[in-house]
Design a protein around this motif. Structure first.
Motif, PDB file in Angstrom:
ATOM      1  N   LEU A 118      -4.101 -41.673  -5.586  1.00  0.00           N
ATOM      2  CA  LEU A 118      -3.883 -43.060  -5.193  1.00  0.00           C
ATOM      3  C   LEU A 118      -3.881 -44.023  -6.373  1.00  0.00           C
ATOM      4  N   VAL A 119      -4.531 -43.622  -7.477  1.00  0.00           N
ATOM      5  CA  VAL A 119      -4.710 -44.521  -8.622  1.00  0.00           C
ATOM      6  C   VAL A 119      -4.199 -43.842  -9.887  1.00  0.00           C
ATOM      7  N   ASP A 120      -3.618 -44.635 -10.774  1.00  0.00           N
ATOM      8  CA  ASP A 120      -3.117 -44.124 -12.051  1.00  0.00           C
ATOM      9  C   ASP A 120      -4.242 -44.152 -13.087  1.00  0.00           C
ATOM     10  N   PHE A 121      -4.959 -43.018 -13.213  1.00  0.00           N
ATOM     11  CA  PHE A 121      -6.086 -42.958 -14.146  1.00  0.00           C
ATOM     12  C   PHE A 121      -5.617 -42.960 -15.600  1.00  0.00           C
ATOM     13  N   GLU A 122      -4.379 -42.531 -15.852  1.00  0.00           N
ATOM     14  CA  GLU A 122      -3.874 -42.534 -17.223  1.00  0.00           C
ATOM     15  C   GLU A 122      -3.814 -43.956 -17.784  1.00  0.00           C
ATOM     16  N   PRO A 133      -6.929 -55.134 -25.191  1.00  0.00           N
ATOM     17  CA  PRO A 133      -7.128 -56.100 -24.097  1.00  0.00           C
ATOM     18  C   PRO A 133      -6.642 -55.537 -22.766  1.00  0.00           C
ATOM     19  N   ILE A 134      -7.297 -55.982 -21.710  1.00  0.00           N
ATOM     20  CA  ILE A 134      -6.959 -55.495 -20.366  1.00  0.00           C
ATOM     21  C   ILE A 134      -5.683 -56.178 -19.887  1.00  0.00           C
ATOM     22  N   THR A 135      -4.715 -55.386 -19.510  1.00  0.00           N
ATOM     23  CA  THR A 135      -3.460 -55.917 -18.972  1.00  0.00           C
ATOM     24  C   THR A 135      -3.616 -56.174 -17.477  1.00  0.00           C
ATOM     25  N   PRO A 136      -2.792 -57.036 -16.897  1.00  0.00           N
ATOM     26  CA  PRO A 136      -2.865 -57.287 -15.449  1.00  0.00           C
ATOM     27  C   PRO A 136      -2.706 -56.009 -14.611  1.00  0.00           C
ATOM     28  N   GLU A 137      -1.829 -55.113 -15.045  1.00  0.00           N
ATOM     29  CA  GLU A 137      -1.621 -53.877 -14.295  1.00  0.00           C
ATOM     30  C   GLU A 137      -2.852 -52.981 -14.381  1.00  0.00           C
ATOM     31  N   ALA A 138      -3.489 -52.932 -15.563  1.00  0.00           N
ATOM     32  CA  ALA A 138      -4.711 -52.137 -15.708  1.00  0.00           C
ATOM     33  C   ALA A 138      -5.828 -52.716 -14.841  1.00  0.00           C
ATOM     34  N   LEU A 139      -5.921 -54.044 -14.797  1.00  0.00           N
ATOM     35  CA  LEU A 139      -6.927 -54.689 -13.950  1.00  0.00           C
ATOM     36  C   LEU A 139      -6.680 -54.376 -12.482  1.00  0.00           C
ATOM     37  N   ARG A 140      -5.418 -54.332 -12.112  1.00  0.00           N
ATOM     38  CA  ARG A 140      -5.067 -53.978 -10.728  1.00  0.00           C
ATOM     39  C   ARG A 140      -5.535 -52.565 -10.407  1.00  0.00           C
ATOM     40  N   GLN A 141      -5.367 -51.646 -11.346  1.00  0.00           N
ATOM     41  CA  GLN A 141      -5.802 -50.271 -11.133  1.00  0.00           C
ATOM     42  C   GLN A 141      -7.327 -50.181 -11.004  1.00  0.00           C
ATOM     43  N   VAL A 142      -8.032 -51.027 -11.760  1.00  0.00           N
ATOM     44  CA  VAL A 142      -9.494 -51.061 -11.658  1.00  0.00           C
ATOM     45  C   VAL A 142      -9.913 -51.475 -10.256  1.00  0.00           C
ATOM     46  N   TYR A 143      -9.266 -52.516  -9.735  1.00  0.00           N
ATOM     47  CA  TYR A 143      -9.576 -52.970  -8.375  1.00  0.00           C
ATOM     48  C   TYR A 143      -9.244 -51.895  -7.343  1.00  0.00           C
ATOM     49  N   LEU A 144      -8.145 -51.182  -7.559  1.00  0.00           N
ATOM     50  CA  LEU A 144      -7.777 -50.110  -6.634  1.00  0.00           C
ATOM     51  C   LEU A 144      -8.815 -48.995  -6.641  1.00  0.00           C
ATOM     52  N   VAL A 145      -9.323 -48.663  -7.823  1.00  0.00           N
ATOM     53  CA  VAL A 145     -10.369 -47.638  -7.918  1.00  0.00           C
ATOM     54  C   VAL A 145     -11.593 -48.059  -7.121  1.00  0.00           C
ATOM     55  N   LEU A 146     -11.999 -49.322  -7.274  1.00  0.00           N
ATOM     56  CA  LEU A 146     -13.186 -49.810  -6.574  1.00  0.00           C
ATOM     57  C   LEU A 146     -12.983 -49.802  -5.059  1.00  0.00           C
ATOM     58  N   VAL A 147     -11.825 -50.286  -4.619  1.00  0.00           N
ATOM     59  CA  VAL A 147     -11.563 -50.389  -3.174  1.00  0.00           C
ATOM     60  C   VAL A 147     -11.404 -49.007  -2.550  1.00  0.00           C
ATOM     61  N   PHE A 148     -10.504 -48.199  -3.111  1.00  0.00           N
ATOM     62  CA  PHE A 148     -10.267 -46.869  -2.559  1.00  0.00           C
ATOM     63  C   PHE A 148     -11.510 -45.990  -2.685  1.00  0.00           C
TER      64      PHE A 148
END
Length: 253
Positions: A118-122, A133-148
């Motif tokens: 479900l999440v792009d760990f790469e 620096p954290i990119t918006p897409e990387a931040l989105r993946q972090v939120y997905l990890v937390l939610v899922f």
């Protein structure tokens, strides 16, 4: 062993009871939680085997901490060896608790596999290995990890919440303990929702708020000296409140 039904407001009562229990022996409980965190961090250093060992022994450690809660109520001294009491409760109990640890490790492995789909760990890997620096897409993946991760872990938590204690104290088999734990959590889901919502606010919102205040005052590095003790105390009280959930959801014969 009788299953009880708790009112939703009991979730708040469990936290108050956890605070009361913590006050009975704060140094003893803090010692146990610090030992667990320290040993777990050391174990994670060993690839694969260390993580598996922590997952395998999690039910054993749970029995030990709950036993320490009983000891605190009875004004007995809490010793580090209480963590081993689950393995010293007879061959049948010991085998069942270790079998439960294998089940828990397998469930976590399965959850990790589903989460990887479900999440792009790469994309998250550079965040942990570099100072980019954290990119918006990387931040989105972090939120997905937390939610899922939270959604996938809820069924595992329901299965494992009471099962170590039901094996050690009620002499249940592994399947029976897993089902009884799930049934107890589902029966009292409203109280557990209220209980977990309060703890989420305490353990997540409060440290974040303190960090933001210190960052605004340009004292960001000093925030850790305040947040760390508060988080450790909160984590310890939360573990003490697990015993309150046990006493509320089950009546021992």
């Amino acid at each position: 062993m009788r299953l009880n039904s708790a009112a939703p407001k009991e979730g708040y009562t469990w936290i108050r009871q956890g605070i009361w229990l913590f006050k009975q022996n704060p140094l003893g409980f803090l010692m146990l939680v610090f030992m667990y965190v320290f040993v777990a961090q050391l174990a994670v250093i060993v690839p694969v085997i260390g993580v598996f060992a922590v997952l395998l022994l999690t039910p054993t450690l749970s029995v030990g901490f709950m036993t320490a809660c009983r000891q605190a109520i009875q004004k007995e001294r809490i010793r580090p060896s209480v963590y081993l009491i689950g393995l010293q409760s007879g061959q049948f109990i010991c085998n069942r608790i270790l079998q439960l640890g294998l089940v828990y490790a397998a469930l976590i492995l399965l959850m990790s596999f589903v989460l990887s789909l479900l999440v792009d760990f790469e994309m998250l890997l550079p965040l942990m290995t570099t100072d980019k620096p954290i990119t918006p897409e990387a931040l989105r993946q972090v939120y997905l990890v937390l939610v899922f991760g939270a959604v996938l872990y809820i069924p595992i938590a329901m299965l494992m919440w009471f099962s170590p204690i039901l094996i050690a104290w009620a002499d249940m088999s592994v399947p029976q303990a897993l089902f009884s734990s799930w049934l107890a959590c589902w029966t009292n889901k409203a109280a557990f929702f209220f209980y977990l919502a309060i703890w989420s606010a305490i353990l997540i919102a409060i440290p974040l708020t303190i960090g933001m205040i210190f960052d605004a005052l340009n004292f960001g590095q000093a925030a850790s000296f305040i947040v760390a003790p508060i988080s450790m105390a909160g984590l310890t009280i939360m573990h003490c409140s697990f015993y309150a959930t046990w006493k509320a959801c089950f009546t021992e014969d």
